[in-house]
Design a protein around this motif. Sequence first.
Motif, PDB file in Angstrom:
ATOM      1  N   ASN A  15       0.843  -1.190   0.000  1.00 13.79           N
ATOM      2  CA  ASN A  15       0.000   0.000   0.000  1.00 13.79           C
ATOM      3  C   ASN A  15       0.879   1.240   0.000  1.00 13.79           C
ATOM      4  O   ASN A  15       1.990   1.235   0.523  1.00 13.79           O
ATOM      5  N   SER A  24      -3.218  11.016  -1.916  1.00 12.18           N
ATOM      6  CA  SER A  24      -3.384   9.870  -2.816  1.00 12.18           C
ATOM      7  C   SER A  24      -3.231   8.590  -2.014  1.00 12.18           C
ATOM      8  O   SER A  24      -2.533   8.557  -0.989  1.00 12.18           O
ATOM      9  N   SER A  83      -2.982   4.212  -2.903  1.00  9.58           N
ATOM     10  CA  SER A  83      -3.011   3.107  -3.866  1.00  9.58           C
ATOM     11  C   SER A  83      -2.730   1.804  -3.137  1.00  9.58           C
ATOM     12  O   SER A  83      -2.017   1.780  -2.128  1.00  9.58           O
ATOM     13  N   THR A  84      -3.326   0.737  -3.637  1.00 10.70           N
ATOM     14  CA  THR A  84      -3.123  -0.574  -3.044  1.00 10.70           C
ATOM     15  C   THR A  84      -2.917  -1.596  -4.150  1.00 10.70           C
ATOM     16  O   THR A  84      -3.490  -1.468  -5.240  1.00 10.70           O
ATOM     17  N   TYR A  85      -2.102  -2.607  -3.856  1.00  8.18           N
ATOM     18  CA  TYR A  85      -1.753  -3.632  -4.834  1.00  8.18           C
ATOM     19  C   TYR A  85      -1.919  -4.997  -4.169  1.00  8.18           C
ATOM     20  O   TYR A  85      -1.413  -5.219  -3.061  1.00  8.18           O
ATOM     21  N   ALA A 102      -4.724  -3.625  -8.917  1.00  6.55           N
ATOM     22  CA  ALA A 102      -4.202  -2.347  -8.435  1.00  6.55           C
ATOM     23  C   ALA A 102      -5.321  -1.309  -8.450  1.00  6.55           C
ATOM     24  O   ALA A 102      -6.080  -1.226  -9.419  1.00  6.55           O
ATOM     25  N   VAL A 103      -5.421  -0.537  -7.366  1.00  6.72           N
ATOM     26  CA  VAL A 103      -6.444   0.506  -7.244  1.00  6.72           C
ATOM     27  C   VAL A 103      -5.784   1.770  -6.715  1.00  6.72           C
ATOM     28  O   VAL A 103      -4.940   1.712  -5.806  1.00  6.72           O
ATOM     29  N   ARG A 104      -6.168   2.911  -7.292  1.00  6.73           N
ATOM     30  CA  ARG A 104      -5.629   4.200  -6.835  1.00  6.73           C
ATOM     31  C   ARG A 104      -6.755   5.224  -6.751  1.00  6.73           C
ATOM     32  O   ARG A 104      -7.651   5.246  -7.585  1.00  6.73           O
ATOM     33  N   GLU A 137      -7.011   9.591  -5.803  1.00  2.16           N
ATOM     34  CA  GLU A 137      -6.278  10.802  -5.448  1.00  2.16           C
ATOM     35  C   GLU A 137      -7.222  11.987  -5.454  1.00  2.16           C
ATOM     36  O   GLU A 137      -8.197  12.027  -6.222  1.00  2.16           O
ATOM     37  N   SER A 184      -8.612   5.088 -10.234  1.00  3.02           N
ATOM     38  CA  SER A 184      -8.252   4.135 -11.282  1.00  3.02           C
ATOM     39  C   SER A 184      -8.213   2.727 -10.698  1.00  3.02           C
ATOM     40  O   SER A 184      -7.875   2.545  -9.523  1.00  3.02           O
ATOM     41  N   ASP A 233     -10.602   4.234 -15.581  1.00  2.00           N
ATOM     42  CA  ASP A 233     -10.213   5.509 -14.977  1.00  2.00           C
ATOM     43  C   ASP A 233     -11.437   6.406 -14.860  1.00  2.00           C
ATOM     44  O   ASP A 233     -12.302   6.422 -15.754  1.00  2.00           O
ATOM     45  N   PHE A 284       0.510   3.592 -12.304  1.00  2.00           N
ATOM     46  CA  PHE A 284       0.613   4.012 -10.894  1.00  2.00           C
ATOM     47  C   PHE A 284       1.080   2.832 -10.063  1.00  2.00           C
ATOM     48  O   PHE A 284       1.098   1.710 -10.519  1.00  2.00           O
TER      49      PHE A 284
END
Length: 611
Positions: free
Chosen positions: A440, A465, A467-469, A479-481, A483, A534, A552, A611
């Motif tokens: 993360n 922002s 993001s997590t993977y 993957a999610v982001r 911001e 995204s 997106d 990202f």
Amino acid sequence: MVNRAIRPAQNSAPPFGRIAVCCLALSLAPACAYLPFTDNDETTGSGNTTIPVTIEGVPKQLESGALKSVEIRAGEPTSLLDVRRRATQAASALEEYLASEGYFMAVVSPDLVEDMDMRPQLDVDVGERFTIAEINLSGTETLPADVLDKLSIASDELGIGTWAVTTDIEELERRLVTELRREGYAFAESEGIDALASRADKTLELTYQLVPGPRVQLGELIIPEGLETKDRSIEILRNWELGNYYTPEKVETLRTRIRGTGLFDGIGVQIQEDPAADGLHPVELQLSEGKRRSIGAGISVSTSEGVGATASWERRNLTGVGDTLGVDAQIATLTSGLTLSYDRPNIGRYGRDFSAETGIRAEETDAYDLQGISATASLSQPFNDHFTLSAGATIDATRSTDYELRAAGEDDYEEQVTFSFPLGATYDTVKRPLDPQSGNRVSLGVEPGVSVGDSEAPFTRITSSASTYHKISERLVAAVRAEAGTFLGEDDVPVDRKFYAGGGGSVRGFEYQSLSPTDADGNIIGGDAMFAASAELRWRKSERWGYVAFVDSGSAAGSVDEAIGEMRTSVGFGVRFYPGFGPVRFDIATPLDRRDGDDPVQIYVSIGQAF
């Protein structure tokens, strides 16, 4: 190694030598992929993997392992003797496998083969399965009580009464040695496992022959002579107080810190077995310094943002303290610039890093034109492996014009000088920045400042922002982001301080800045807030190629609530090429809710994941 003895039994049983052979399987792998041949090495010859026998009498749960244990890679048998030899060797291999699963009394008998066309059969009498009756630890008599407790907990994981399976028995040996090393016994090892089998009770008594060695207290670093890097810049990487007990994690952390400097191609860390006069064990480093200069180049292509090229030059370890001087140049359709940077790590303590940069830039977008020169200095400090705070100061002199000034005449520019003090907080557990697989990343930035010149405006700019993977499988990553940004204060700030959305950096599929507020005439103006999100599903098909599906959404507006309400969405597909240093990205995206004037697709080519 497992040493074995057999406890005599009063009832009938196979001869002693037979049991000894069975027990020997405790030191072997549970399944033999190929059989060793004595006459000739058929394992290296041509031919497919085959099973030269049929098996009868093996428990169902062991059938797969039994078949694998008798596999060979060989051609067709050349004689009746060859067929019989293979059957005998298969019987021995199967007995070893069954013994490794706890069937020490198993008897495997190959049928007599009279014809080369006949496939030999192995008749199996597995007997009773042995269990573990007792676990003893040798060599631990002088260990502290807390260490003995942890070894006892590890031993309990194997458990009295469980099946005597080789892999479990040997795994406990590995865990015991690992536990000793975690408790400071850096040179702990095992001299083997003594196993005493009772044919009458069908049990096994185990004694692990441990050699803990001394409990190591860590001392000073021994640094090689003749390095360009100054000793103090290496000593500051030490992550223990003198006298702390050794743990494998401490040594691995030191190795990671040294590798993270980017100064060394070869890294070795060795604990000296003999303590120094103070009773502490010095830690000797073997270091080989890498090249101090490097150059790089990159290119990006986008239908919405045009073509761009970058070049960089870097001089590492400039003054021998791990510092870096860098020059970066960019020429692109929308933005061009030249930046000079200096980074100085570990000021006073590990992780406290100073960075400074100065540069010139020129931007030509649909919303504004801008030329600027800036200088920035910042200091960052990690508080643990993942959380970092930073603070800095920036001065930025700009000359800009937006659509209103353009309408008034091209010589009408607004000149301002902006003083700001950016503050940042980052939480990051991502280990591969160019191609994240898990972890993360969360960041928050607060930048109070004031602009003076043709207009004066105090402001505060806030950005965040997250993001997590998540690695769904070996080859699939989700993957999610998200911001967001908001702007507080007067509007008369330099135009590049406002928020814009649309393009490869926010919402692919839309023109650059096209999801930003517009005036009554349709001219793009900056927003006071922005929100974008995204989601990507990344599939690594092979070592060199991967594919991505993504969605997106985003918008810039007068507030975050308005931005969320006005979000527009695109979907797309991407290809990733992995040359070895990170993915080369090719994305194509299309708007789901296309407006008049929006292109049906946009294409992006760049380096690294989105990202």
